[in-house]
Scaffold this motif. Structure first.
Motif, PDB file in Angstrom:
ATOM      1  N   MET A 186       2.494  46.413 136.325  1.00 34.96           N
ATOM      2  CA  MET A 186       3.140  46.855 137.567  1.00 34.96           C
ATOM      3  C   MET A 186       4.616  47.162 137.304  1.00 34.96           C
ATOM      4  SD  MET A 186       0.898  47.060 139.919  1.00 34.96           S
ATOM      5  CE  MET A 186       1.904  47.226 141.347  1.00 34.96           C
ATOM      6  N   GLU A 187       5.256  46.379 136.477  1.00 36.71           N
ATOM      7  CA  GLU A 187       6.651  46.614 136.146  1.00 36.71           C
ATOM      8  C   GLU A 187       6.828  47.951 135.426  1.00 36.71           C
ATOM      9  OE1 GLU A 187      10.310  44.442 133.732  1.00 36.71           O
ATOM     10  OE2 GLU A 187       8.424  43.360 134.030  1.00 36.71           O
ATOM     11  N   LYS A 188       5.918  48.266 134.502  1.00 37.89           N
ATOM     12  CA  LYS A 188       5.987  49.550 133.800  1.00 37.89           C
ATOM     13  C   LYS A 188       5.794  50.712 134.763  1.00 37.89           C
ATOM     14  CE  LYS A 188       4.407  47.919 129.289  1.00 37.89           C
ATOM     15  NZ  LYS A 188       3.330  47.964 128.318  1.00 37.89           N
ATOM     16  N   ILE A 189       4.830  50.583 135.671  1.00 39.09           N
ATOM     17  CA  ILE A 189       4.564  51.655 136.650  1.00 39.09           C
ATOM     18  C   ILE A 189       5.795  51.887 137.518  1.00 39.09           C
ATOM     19  CG2 ILE A 189       3.211  52.272 138.686  1.00 39.09           C
ATOM     20  CD1 ILE A 189       0.800  50.914 137.340  1.00 39.09           C
ATOM     21  N   PHE A 190       6.401  50.826 138.010  1.00 35.66           N
ATOM     22  CA  PHE A 190       7.600  50.976 138.842  1.00 35.66           C
ATOM     23  C   PHE A 190       8.745  51.610 138.058  1.00 35.66           C
ATOM     24  CE2 PHE A 190       5.963  47.383 141.649  1.00 35.66           C
ATOM     25  CZ  PHE A 190       5.623  48.237 142.688  1.00 35.66           C
ATOM     26  N   GLN A 191       8.884  51.259 136.802  1.00 37.45           N
ATOM     27  CA  GLN A 191       9.941  51.855 135.982  1.00 37.45           C
ATOM     28  C   GLN A 191       9.705  53.351 135.791  1.00 37.45           C
ATOM     29  OE1 GLN A 191      12.738  50.239 135.046  1.00 37.45           O
ATOM     30  NE2 GLN A 191      13.414  52.297 134.452  1.00 37.45           N
ATOM     31  N   GLN A 192       8.413  53.730 135.609  1.00 42.78           N
ATOM     32  CA  GLN A 192       8.088  55.154 135.467  1.00 42.78           C
ATOM     33  C   GLN A 192       8.408  55.912 136.754  1.00 42.78           C
ATOM     34  OE1 GLN A 192       3.971  55.279 134.302  1.00 42.78           O
ATOM     35  NE2 GLN A 192       4.396  54.704 132.158  1.00 42.78           N
ATOM     36  N   VAL A 193       8.098  55.291 137.911  1.00 42.02           N
ATOM     37  CA  VAL A 193       8.391  55.936 139.197  1.00 42.02           C
ATOM     38  C   VAL A 193       9.897  56.113 139.343  1.00 42.02           C
ATOM     39  CG1 VAL A 193       8.318  55.617 141.706  1.00 42.02           C
ATOM     40  CG2 VAL A 193       6.286  55.148 140.343  1.00 42.02           C
ATOM     41  N   VAL A 194      10.666  55.103 138.989  1.00 41.66           N
ATOM     42  CA  VAL A 194      12.123  55.190 139.087  1.00 41.66           C
ATOM     43  C   VAL A 194      12.637  56.295 138.171  1.00 41.66           C
ATOM     44  CG1 VAL A 194      14.276  53.961 138.539  1.00 41.66           C
ATOM     45  CG2 VAL A 194      12.476  52.804 139.822  1.00 41.66           C
ATOM     46  N   ASP A 195      12.120  56.357 136.948  1.00 46.65           N
ATOM     47  CA  ASP A 195      12.563  57.386 136.003  1.00 46.65           C
ATOM     48  C   ASP A 195      12.227  58.785 136.503  1.00 46.65           C
ATOM     49  OD1 ASP A 195      13.547  55.398 134.378  1.00 46.65           O
ATOM     50  OD2 ASP A 195      11.809  55.387 133.022  1.00 46.65           O
ATOM     51  N   LYS A 196      11.030  58.996 137.020  1.00 50.36           N
ATOM     52  CA  LYS A 196      10.631  60.314 137.537  1.00 50.36           C
ATOM     53  C   LYS A 196      11.476  60.694 138.744  1.00 50.36           C
ATOM     54  CE  LYS A 196       6.331  60.915 135.512  1.00 50.36           C
ATOM     55  NZ  LYS A 196       5.675  62.050 135.040  1.00 50.36           N
ATOM     56  N   THR A 197      11.754  59.707 139.605  1.00 56.30           N
ATOM     57  CA  THR A 197      12.578  59.988 140.787  1.00 56.30           C
ATOM     58  C   THR A 197      13.969  60.406 140.359  1.00 56.30           C
ATOM     59  OG1 THR A 197      11.332  58.313 142.024  1.00 56.30           O
ATOM     60  CG2 THR A 197      13.410  59.036 142.973  1.00 56.30           C
ATOM     61  N   LYS A 198      14.526  59.748 139.385  1.00 51.95           N
ATOM     62  CA  LYS A 198      15.854  60.103 138.887  1.00 51.95           C
ATOM     63  C   LYS A 198      15.864  61.511 138.286  1.00 51.95           C
ATOM     64  CE  LYS A 198      17.695  55.536 137.810  1.00 51.95           C
ATOM     65  NZ  LYS A 198      18.131  54.642 136.718  1.00 51.95           N
ATOM     66  N   SER A 199      14.785  61.890 137.612  1.00 52.53           N
ATOM     67  CA  SER A 199      14.722  63.229 136.999  1.00 52.53           C
ATOM     68  C   SER A 199      14.615  64.325 138.067  1.00 52.53           C
ATOM     69  CB  SER A 199      13.569  63.316 135.990  1.00 52.53           C
ATOM     70  OG  SER A 199      12.341  63.260 136.654  1.00 52.53           O
ATOM     71  N   LEU A 200      14.055  63.997 139.220  1.00 56.90           N
ATOM     72  CA  LEU A 200      13.926  64.980 140.284  1.00 56.90           C
ATOM     73  C   LEU A 200      15.229  65.163 141.073  1.00 56.90           C
ATOM     74  CD1 LEU A 200      10.395  64.025 141.682  1.00 56.90           C
ATOM     75  CD2 LEU A 200      10.972  65.995 140.277  1.00 56.90           C
TER      76      LEU A 200
END
Length: 143
Positions: free
Chosen positions: A125-139
Motif C-alpha cells: 500500500m505504501e508503494k502504491i501511494f508513493q506511485q500515485v504521489v509521483d504521478k500526480t506531481k508529474s501531471l
C-alpha cells in the motif's frame, strides 16, 4: 421712702432672679439627668449587643471544634481500613501479575503472526501511494 422703694425693688428683683436662677438650675439638672440616662441606656444596649455577639462567636467556635474533633475521630477510624485495603490491593496485584504475564505470552505469538501477515500488505500500500504521489506531481505544471 425712695430708699425703701429702691430697697424693695432690689429685694423683689433678687427674689425674682433667685427664683429664675433656681428654675434654670432645675432645668439644667433635668437635662443632665436625661442626658446621663440616655448614655446609660446606650451603654446598656451596647453591652447587651456585644455580649450576644460574643456568645454567638463562642457557639460557632464550639461547633467548629466539634466538627474538627469528628473529622479527626473519623480519620483515626478510617486510617486502619485504608491500610488494610492497600495491603489487599498489593496482594491482589501479586496474584494477578502471573496471570497478566501468561496472557501476554499467549497473545505475543498472535500479534507477531498478525504483524508478519500485515507487513507485506502495508508495504505494498505504501508503494502504491508513493506511485500515485509521483504521478500526480508529474501531471502538475512546472513552475
Amino acid at each position: 421712702m425712695k430708699f425703701s422703694l429702691v430697697a424693695a425693688l432690689v429685694v423683689v428683683l433678687s427674689v425674682a432672679h433667685g427664683t429664675e436662677a433656681g428654675s434654670l438650675v432645675k432645668r439644667d439638672i433635668q437635662s443632665e439627668v436625661d442626658r446621663i440616662s440616655k448614655i446609660v441606656n446606650d451603654m446598656s444596649a451596647s453591652i447587651t449587643s456585644t455580649t450576644q455577639d460574643i456568645v454567638e462567636k463562642v457557639k460557632a467556635l464550639e461547633v467548629t471544634h466539634t466538627g474538627q474533633t469528628y473529622i479527626e475521630d473519623s480519620k483515626a477510624q478510617i486510617q486502619p481500613l485504608v491500610k488494610k485495603v492497600q495491603a489487599e490491593a498489593a496482594k491482589l496485584q501479586e496474584q494477578v501479575q502471573p496471570l497478566i504475564a501468561n496472557i501476554e505470552e499467549q497473545i505475543k505469538p498472535l500479534t507477531d503472526n498478525f504483524n508478519t501477515q500485515v507487513k507485506p500488505l502495508t508495504d505494498m500500500m505504501e508503494k502504491i501511494f508513493q506511485q500515485v504521489v509521483d504521478k500526480t506531481k508529474s501531471l502538475l505544471p512546472s513552475k
